[in-house]
Design a protein around this motif. Structure first.
Motif, PDB file in Angstrom:
ATOM      1  N   MET A  53      39.809   9.279  48.020  1.00  0.00           N
ATOM      2  CA  MET A  53      40.294   9.338  46.641  1.00  0.00           C
ATOM      3  C   MET A  53      39.375   8.607  45.659  1.00  0.00           C
ATOM      4  SD  MET A  53      42.482  10.712  44.676  1.00  0.00           S
ATOM      5  CE  MET A  53      43.589  11.418  45.859  1.00  0.00           C
ATOM      6  N   THR A  54      38.846   7.457  46.032  1.00  0.00           N
ATOM      7  CA  THR A  54      37.989   6.739  45.078  1.00  0.00           C
ATOM      8  C   THR A  54      36.658   7.458  44.862  1.00  0.00           C
ATOM      9  OG1 THR A  54      37.123   5.291  46.807  1.00  0.00           O
ATOM     10  CG2 THR A  54      39.006   4.484  45.537  1.00  0.00           C
ATOM     11  N   ARG A  62      37.475  11.132  42.459  1.00  0.00           N
ATOM     12  CA  ARG A  62      37.810  11.092  41.028  1.00  0.00           C
ATOM     13  C   ARG A  62      36.649  10.579  40.209  1.00  0.00           C
ATOM     14  NH1 ARG A  62      42.054  14.274  40.528  1.00  0.00           N
ATOM     15  NH2 ARG A  62      43.660  13.731  42.004  1.00  0.00           N
ATOM     16  N   GLU A  63      36.462  11.171  39.056  1.00  0.00           N
ATOM     17  CA  GLU A  63      35.455  10.663  38.133  1.00  0.00           C
ATOM     18  C   GLU A  63      35.925   9.283  37.666  1.00  0.00           C
ATOM     19  OE1 GLU A  63      33.549  11.751  33.827  1.00  0.00           O
ATOM     20  OE2 GLU A  63      34.314  13.373  35.056  1.00  0.00           O
ATOM     21  N   TYR A  96      39.251   4.540  38.078  1.00  0.00           N
ATOM     22  CA  TYR A  96      40.275   5.548  37.796  1.00  0.00           C
ATOM     23  C   TYR A  96      41.550   5.254  38.593  1.00  0.00           C
ATOM     24  CZ  TYR A  96      42.851   9.915  37.880  1.00  0.00           C
ATOM     25  OH  TYR A  96      43.850  10.842  37.803  1.00  0.00           O
ATOM     26  N   VAL A  97      41.393   5.002  39.881  1.00  0.00           N
ATOM     27  CA  VAL A  97      42.559   4.759  40.739  1.00  0.00           C
ATOM     28  C   VAL A  97      43.299   3.511  40.279  1.00  0.00           C
ATOM     29  CG1 VAL A  97      43.329   4.316  43.101  1.00  0.00           C
ATOM     30  CG2 VAL A  97      41.501   5.969  42.686  1.00  0.00           C
ATOM     31  N   TYR A 134      45.152   4.278  37.112  1.00  0.00           N
ATOM     32  CA  TYR A 134      46.301   5.121  37.438  1.00  0.00           C
ATOM     33  C   TYR A 134      47.458   4.271  37.968  1.00  0.00           C
ATOM     34  CZ  TYR A 134      49.142   8.564  39.879  1.00  0.00           C
ATOM     35  OH  TYR A 134      50.187   9.315  40.330  1.00  0.00           O
TER      36      TYR A 134
END
Length: 174
Positions: free
Chosen positions: A68-69, A72-73, A78-79, A82
């Motif tokens: 996931m890391t 995502r841009e 981002y994570v 979020y």
């Protein structure tokens, strides 16, 4: 890893991470044994929730968090944004600033935090979780970087050696 296993693993998997990887990460073996139960050390960190139950609960299957890391841009930033981006609307709905259409509940409790101390604790937990997810996305990064120094040194040595060999061969032709 504790936060991942306690807050996220009930819905999300880490299919590219094995329990054995957690041992090399430095986790306590007894804790890992408690998490894996009867599964072998080479089993992936799978979610106990079935795909059917996930679709019934959320309308979709929760994504795997292994990469996931990297996916995502903005990566880990981002994570993190979020996870701490939840808030309550005036209508009493919980929403997320980063991804408003999310079906994921506020597992960190950011929308319910009332004072700065609680928010700081949640931010620290989110940083720890994101650090773990960044490691999970590339568990061999440090080893690759260490090996890279040896490879660069070898290539520099070989280039120097070949340069002198070339000069020796061409000096005879002049």
């Amino acid at each position: 890893a504790d936060i991942m296993m306690n807050a996220c693993n009930s819905c999300h998997s880490l299919k590219y991470i094995r329990y054995r990887d957690l041992v090399t990460f430095g986790m306590d073996k007894k804790k890992i044994d408690d998490w894996r139960g009867t599964q072998p050390l080479d089993a992936p960190l799978a979610s106990p929730m079935s795909d059917d139950a996930a679709v019934q609960s959320f309308g979709i299957i929760p994504p795997d968090l292994s990469l996931m890391t990297n996916a995502r841009e903005g990566g880990a930033n981002y994570v993190y944004s979020y996870l701490v981006g939840y808030y309550n609307t005036p209508e009493g709905m919980t929403r997320n600033h980063i991804f408003p259409e999310t079906k994921m509940p506020d597992v960190m409790g950011m929308s319910a935090a009332t004072d700065q101390r609680q928010r700081t604790e949640i931010q620290v937990k989110a940083r720890e979780l994101v650090s773990f997810l960044a490691w999970a996305a590339d568990p061999h990064r440090e080893e690759r970087h260490r090996l890279g120094y040896y490879v660069i040194g070898y290539l520099l040595f070989l280039t120097t050696l070949l340069f002198f060999l070339k000069n020796q061969i061409w000096s005879r032709l002049k």
